[in-house]
Design a protein around this motif. Structure first.
Motif, PDB file in Angstrom:
ATOM      1  N   TYR A 180       0.818  -1.224   0.000  1.00 39.68           N
ATOM      2  CA  TYR A 180       0.000   0.000   0.000  1.00 39.68           C
ATOM      3  C   TYR A 180       0.848   1.269   0.000  1.00 39.68           C
ATOM      4  O   TYR A 180       0.346   2.348  -0.286  1.00 39.68           O
ATOM      5  N   LEU A 181       2.113   1.133   0.347  1.00 39.47           N
ATOM      6  CA  LEU A 181       2.988   2.316   0.321  1.00 39.47           C
ATOM      7  C   LEU A 181       3.333   2.709  -1.111  1.00 39.47           C
ATOM      8  O   LEU A 181       3.917   3.755  -1.350  1.00 39.47           O
ATOM      9  N   GLU A 182       2.968   1.848  -2.070  1.00 44.48           N
ATOM     10  CA  GLU A 182       3.206   2.177  -3.479  1.00 44.48           C
ATOM     11  C   GLU A 182       1.960   2.750  -4.147  1.00 44.48           C
ATOM     12  O   GLU A 182       1.974   3.067  -5.332  1.00 44.48           O
ATOM     13  N   GLU A 183       0.874   2.875  -3.396  1.00 43.16           N
ATOM     14  CA  GLU A 183      -0.382   3.393  -3.960  1.00 43.16           C
ATOM     15  C   GLU A 183      -0.302   4.896  -4.228  1.00 43.16           C
ATOM     16  O   GLU A 183       0.179   5.656  -3.374  1.00 43.16           O
ATOM     17  N   PRO A 184      -0.807   5.351  -5.381  1.00 39.21           N
ATOM     18  CA  PRO A 184      -0.792   6.795  -5.667  1.00 39.21           C
ATOM     19  C   PRO A 184      -1.633   7.616  -4.674  1.00 39.21           C
ATOM     20  O   PRO A 184      -1.316   8.775  -4.417  1.00 39.21           O
ATOM     21  N   ASP A 185      -2.687   7.047  -4.115  1.00 38.56           N
ATOM     22  CA  ASP A 185      -3.569   7.753  -3.183  1.00 38.56           C
ATOM     23  C   ASP A 185      -2.842   8.000  -1.857  1.00 38.56           C
ATOM     24  O   ASP A 185      -2.624   7.092  -1.068  1.00 38.56           O
ATOM     25  N   ARG A 186      -2.504   9.298  -1.627  1.00 39.56           N
ATOM     26  CA  ARG A 186      -1.640   9.613  -0.478  1.00 39.56           C
ATOM     27  C   ARG A 186      -2.302   9.323   0.860  1.00 39.56           C
ATOM     28  O   ARG A 186      -1.666   8.840   1.799  1.00 39.56           O
ATOM     29  N   ALA A 187      -3.594   9.592   0.952  1.00 38.17           N
ATOM     30  CA  ALA A 187      -4.296   9.358   2.218  1.00 38.17           C
ATOM     31  C   ALA A 187      -4.293   7.863   2.560  1.00 38.17           C
ATOM     32  O   ALA A 187      -4.122   7.464   3.717  1.00 38.17           O
ATOM     33  N   LEU A 188      -4.441   7.053   1.544  1.00 39.13           N
ATOM     34  CA  LEU A 188      -4.423   5.605   1.739  1.00 39.13           C
ATOM     35  C   LEU A 188      -3.042   5.155   2.230  1.00 39.13           C
ATOM     36  O   LEU A 188      -2.913   4.364   3.158  1.00 39.13           O
ATOM     37  N   ARG A 189      -1.999   5.719   1.608  1.00 41.68           N
ATOM     38  CA  ARG A 189      -0.628   5.385   2.016  1.00 41.68           C
ATOM     39  C   ARG A 189      -0.404   5.738   3.478  1.00 41.68           C
ATOM     40  O   ARG A 189       0.147   4.966   4.245  1.00 41.68           O
ATOM     41  N   GLN A 190      -0.865   6.946   3.837  1.00 36.17           N
ATOM     42  CA  GLN A 190      -0.658   7.389   5.213  1.00 36.17           C
ATOM     43  C   GLN A 190      -1.397   6.481   6.197  1.00 36.17           C
ATOM     44  O   GLN A 190      -0.834   6.084   7.219  1.00 36.17           O
ATOM     45  N   GLU A 191      -2.623   6.130   5.840  1.00 33.81           N
ATOM     46  CA  GLU A 191      -3.418   5.264   6.719  1.00 33.81           C
ATOM     47  C   GLU A 191      -2.689   3.931   6.929  1.00 33.81           C
ATOM     48  O   GLU A 191      -2.543   3.454   8.062  1.00 33.81           O
ATOM     49  N   ALA A 192      -2.186   3.348   5.838  1.00 30.62           N
ATOM     50  CA  ALA A 192      -1.487   2.058   5.912  1.00 30.62           C
ATOM     51  C   ALA A 192      -0.206   2.199   6.736  1.00 30.62           C
ATOM     52  O   ALA A 192       0.090   1.374   7.599  1.00 30.62           O
ATOM     53  N   TRP A 193       0.546   3.254   6.484  1.00 29.41           N
ATOM     54  CA  TRP A 193       1.829   3.445   7.181  1.00 29.41           C
ATOM     55  C   TRP A 193       1.608   3.622   8.684  1.00 29.41           C
ATOM     56  O   TRP A 193       2.299   3.010   9.490  1.00 29.41           O
ATOM     57  N   GLU A 194       0.628   4.459   9.033  1.00 31.96           N
ATOM     58  CA  GLU A 194       0.357   4.716  10.457  1.00 31.96           C
ATOM     59  C   GLU A 194      -0.069   3.465  11.200  1.00 31.96           C
ATOM     60  O   GLU A 194       0.365   3.199  12.318  1.00 31.96           O
ATOM     61  N   LEU A 195      -0.901   2.676  10.514  1.00 34.43           N
ATOM     62  CA  LEU A 195      -1.390   1.447  11.124  1.00 34.43           C
ATOM     63  C   LEU A 195      -0.212   0.514  11.455  1.00 34.43           C
ATOM     64  O   LEU A 195      -0.113  -0.035  12.554  1.00 34.43           O
ATOM     65  N   VAL A 196       0.678   0.375  10.503  1.00 30.30           N
ATOM     66  CA  VAL A 196       1.849  -0.497  10.682  1.00 30.30           C
ATOM     67  C   VAL A 196       2.776   0.063  11.765  1.00 30.30           C
ATOM     68  O   VAL A 196       3.230  -0.656  12.655  1.00 30.30           O
ATOM     69  N   ALA A 197       3.028   1.355  11.700  1.00 27.67           N
ATOM     70  CA  ALA A 197       3.939   1.983  12.668  1.00 27.67           C
ATOM     71  C   ALA A 197       3.403   1.816  14.083  1.00 27.67           C
ATOM     72  O   ALA A 197       4.159   1.501  15.004  1.00 27.67           O
ATOM     73  N   LYS A 198       2.109   2.022  14.253  1.00 22.88           N
ATOM     74  CA  LYS A 198       1.519   1.909  15.590  1.00 22.88           C
ATOM     75  C   LYS A 198       1.550   0.461  16.087  1.00 22.88           C
ATOM     76  O   LYS A 198       1.774   0.208  17.265  1.00 22.88           O
ATOM     77  N   ARG A 199       1.330  -0.462  15.151  1.00 19.18           N
ATOM     78  CA  ARG A 199       1.380  -1.881  15.549  1.00 19.18           C
ATOM     79  C   ARG A 199       2.800  -2.235  16.027  1.00 19.18           C
ATOM     80  O   ARG A 199       2.981  -2.943  17.012  1.00 19.18           O
ATOM     81  N   ARG A 200       3.803  -1.735  15.341  1.00 20.87           N
ATOM     82  CA  ARG A 200       5.184  -2.039  15.745  1.00 20.87           C
ATOM     83  C   ARG A 200       5.483  -1.480  17.134  1.00 20.87           C
ATOM     84  O   ARG A 200       6.158  -2.118  17.931  1.00 20.87           O
TER      85      ARG A 200
END
Ligand SMILES: [Zn+2]
Length: 575
Positions: A180-200
């Protein structure tokens, strides 16, 4: 049922010591061979006799190594086959643990042998140095500590392996989330990144806890072996006789002064193309022009044919080597159900031929992988006539020169896969990836230098030391609001936990590969000849000599790096 992709392969040299009909998966049949070597050593009364003994030992090692490889290959090609799994586990559980102490006994016999110092100096310089070192570092009291270390590593792996998130109603592993970090939709990328970062971050304390214990254990292991700290021990354990901690610190400095400006330029370029004020951590993997991914081929047969064409244009001898791998079915490249993930190159040590395994799905990364693994395979083919088993493999610092050089040299002919514009896009991504790797390599390495030479530090001090490195090597990425994530971003780098100090090798090798590539710009034929000559040396010479045979300097300082980054930068601006 034959679970191997290839047919019967004859040994490169007929066996002289290991019986033809031996079952190399059955320890009771192997043990007498170890015993024979142990007792026969004393009968070697002159250097020639000891060399003969070494060759018998080599033959046994190669036969056992090939047996292990065959079982590993069968298992990874058929993960759903219970028989293949059983055969592999049998070797790992019932042969290897028995073999290890016997190998060590043979090493001790060898270094204490009256003829040891009378063998031809130049020929045995590297082998004797390494075996002597291995014997000298052994401490019986460290065996239990190493088991403890392995258990902690397993705990870390379990912790990381269990990490998953719920994304849009579906459970996903963190690896799957990477897409999802390769998706053009920036909001989607941010949502995916934040979710992963918080899980870590949920597991951050446990990671710190495991790591605290690892540092203590490793420091004790080093002290037991007579070293002041674990860093100095690790350097010796890895047989790093040709470079020092100081050289590595110099390497980090050179990355900071010579490479960081190029990294910032690439980041700035990306920021402008994405039309952003600031780059955020979720903006780093997307194509900056929002283009669809490159599609180099539709099926694997096509990938092989086109790769062959690249080698045909590059060098007749290498081309013949890749052709032979196809003829002997030494390639298993397509992604299919029941196959282990990832890619590797494995030597069949008795037949002395290479095998390549990967999971190609039709993306540019596959082209990089096949070129990379082919470089490793060429290395094995080039060192084939070397009869000392230990010398048919080189240290990682040079093995990766063989493979990384082939990525760069092969990339010149990417038009075999793409129209010119797309070929340039692939080259650009590749070169940016090379430049972008150095700062992370420096971070991971410098962090460990600090950790193990300040073994009594507190967690707060460790955090501060890491953040200092992120300031030096992180470039211009805005983490505001995610300071804790940034401060713990090293938790996901498994090498820091599982393989301490194993990382700088890739940086050293990349400098070699860039030099081979630079040389090929001036004189392609000479660069390729030097490359092949160096590969043919296997592991028989120290690193500086392997590098020099390949036409490279074995140095990681600013003066060596500057022209290479200049060349890469100039190339990037043209693409
Ligand atoms: Zn490699």
């Amino acid at each position: 049922m034959n679970l191997l992709p290839f047919g019967k392969l004859a040994p490169h040299r007929p066996r002289a010591f290991v019986p033809q009909d031996i079952d190399l998966g059955d320890w009771p049949q192997i043990a007498p061979l170890c015993a024979q070597l142990e007792s026969r050593a004393a009968q070697a009364k002159d250097p020639a006799a000891l060399e003969h003994w070494l060759l018998d030992w080599s033959e046994l090692n190669a036969a056992l190594d090939e047996e292990a490889s065959r079982r590993y290959i069968a298992m990874t090609c058929h993960t759903d086959n219970a028989e293949a799994e059983k055969a592999y586990l049998h070797f790992v559980e019932h042969v290897e643990p028995q073999l290890k102490p016997r190998q060590f006994a043979l090493e001790k016999i060898y270094v204490a042998h009256p003829q040891f110092n009378h063998l031809p100096k130049a020929r045995y310089q590297v082998f004797n140095r390494d075996v002597k070192n291995h014997v000298a570092l052994f401490r019986p009291e460290n065996v239990a500590l190493e088991t403890e270390d392995a258990k902690l590593c397993q705990q870390y792996q379990k912790l990381i392996g269990a990490q998953a998130v719920k994304f849009r109603g579906e459970e996903k592993t963190l690896v799957q989330m990477g897409r999802y970090l390769e998706e053009p939709d920036r909001a989607l990328r941010q949502e995916a990144w934040e979710l992963v970062a918080k899980r870590r971050l949920v597991d951050a304390d446990q990671c710190e806890e495991i790591f605290d214990q690892l540092i203590q254990l490793r420091t004790q292991i080093a002290k037991n072996a007579g070293f002041e700290n674990y860093r100095d021990f690790a350097f010796r354990q890895k047989c790093r006789f040709d470079y020092t901690p100081k050289n590595c610190l110099q390497f980090h400095d050179a990355v900071e002064t010579e490479i960081m400006p190029a990294v910032r330029e690439i980041q700035n370029d990306r920021r402008r193309q994405l039309k952003l004020e600031k780059l955020r951590p979720w903006d780093l993997a997307v194509d900056p022009q929002n283009r669809a991914p490159l599609k180099p081929f539709a099926e694997v047969g096509e990938m092989v044919t086109r790769t062959q064409k690249i080698f045909n244009r590059l060098d007749a001898e290498l081309a013949a080597g890749f052709r032979q791998m196809q003829d002997l079915k030494l390639l298993d490249l397509d992604n299919r159900k029941g196959k282990a993930p990832g890619g590797y190159q494995q030597n069949l040590s008795e037949a002395r031929v290479p095998f390549i395994f990967m999971n190609a799905i039709g993306v540019q990364r596959d082209v990089e992988t096949i070129l990379h693994e082919a470089g490793h395979a060429f290395h094995a083919q080039a060192a084939r006539d070397e009869d000392l088993y230990a010398y048919r493999g080189a240290p990682i610092e040079f093995c990766e020169v063989a493979s990384m050089s082939m990525e760069l040299l092969g990339n010149e002919f990417l038009e075999e896969f793409y129209p010119p514009v797309e070929a340039n896009r692939a080259r650009k991504t590749h070169l940016e990836g090379i430049i972008g790797f150095f700062p992370w390599m420096a971070t991971v390495d410098a962090f460990q230098h600090w950790i193990y030479t300040h073994a009594d530090h507190t967690r707060a001090e460790r955090k501060a030391a890491y953040l200092q490195l992120m300031d030096r090597f992180g470039g211009d990425v805005d983490y505001s609001g995610f300071e804790e994530v940034r401060a713990h971003s090293w938790h996901r780098q498994l090498h820091i936990f599982l393989h301490p100090f194993y990382y700088v090798e890739y940086g050293i090798a990349q400098l070699g590969a860039l030099q081979v590539w630079a040389n090929s710009r001036w004189n392609k034929a000479k660069a390729l000849n030097d490359y092949k000559k160096a590969l043919a040396l296997g592991g028989s010479r120290p690193l500086p000599e392997l590098f020099s045979a390949a036409g490279c300097k074995f140095k990681f300082d600013a003066a060596t790096i500057r022209p290479l980054i200049q060349l890469a930068g100039n190339e990037l601006r043209k693409l």
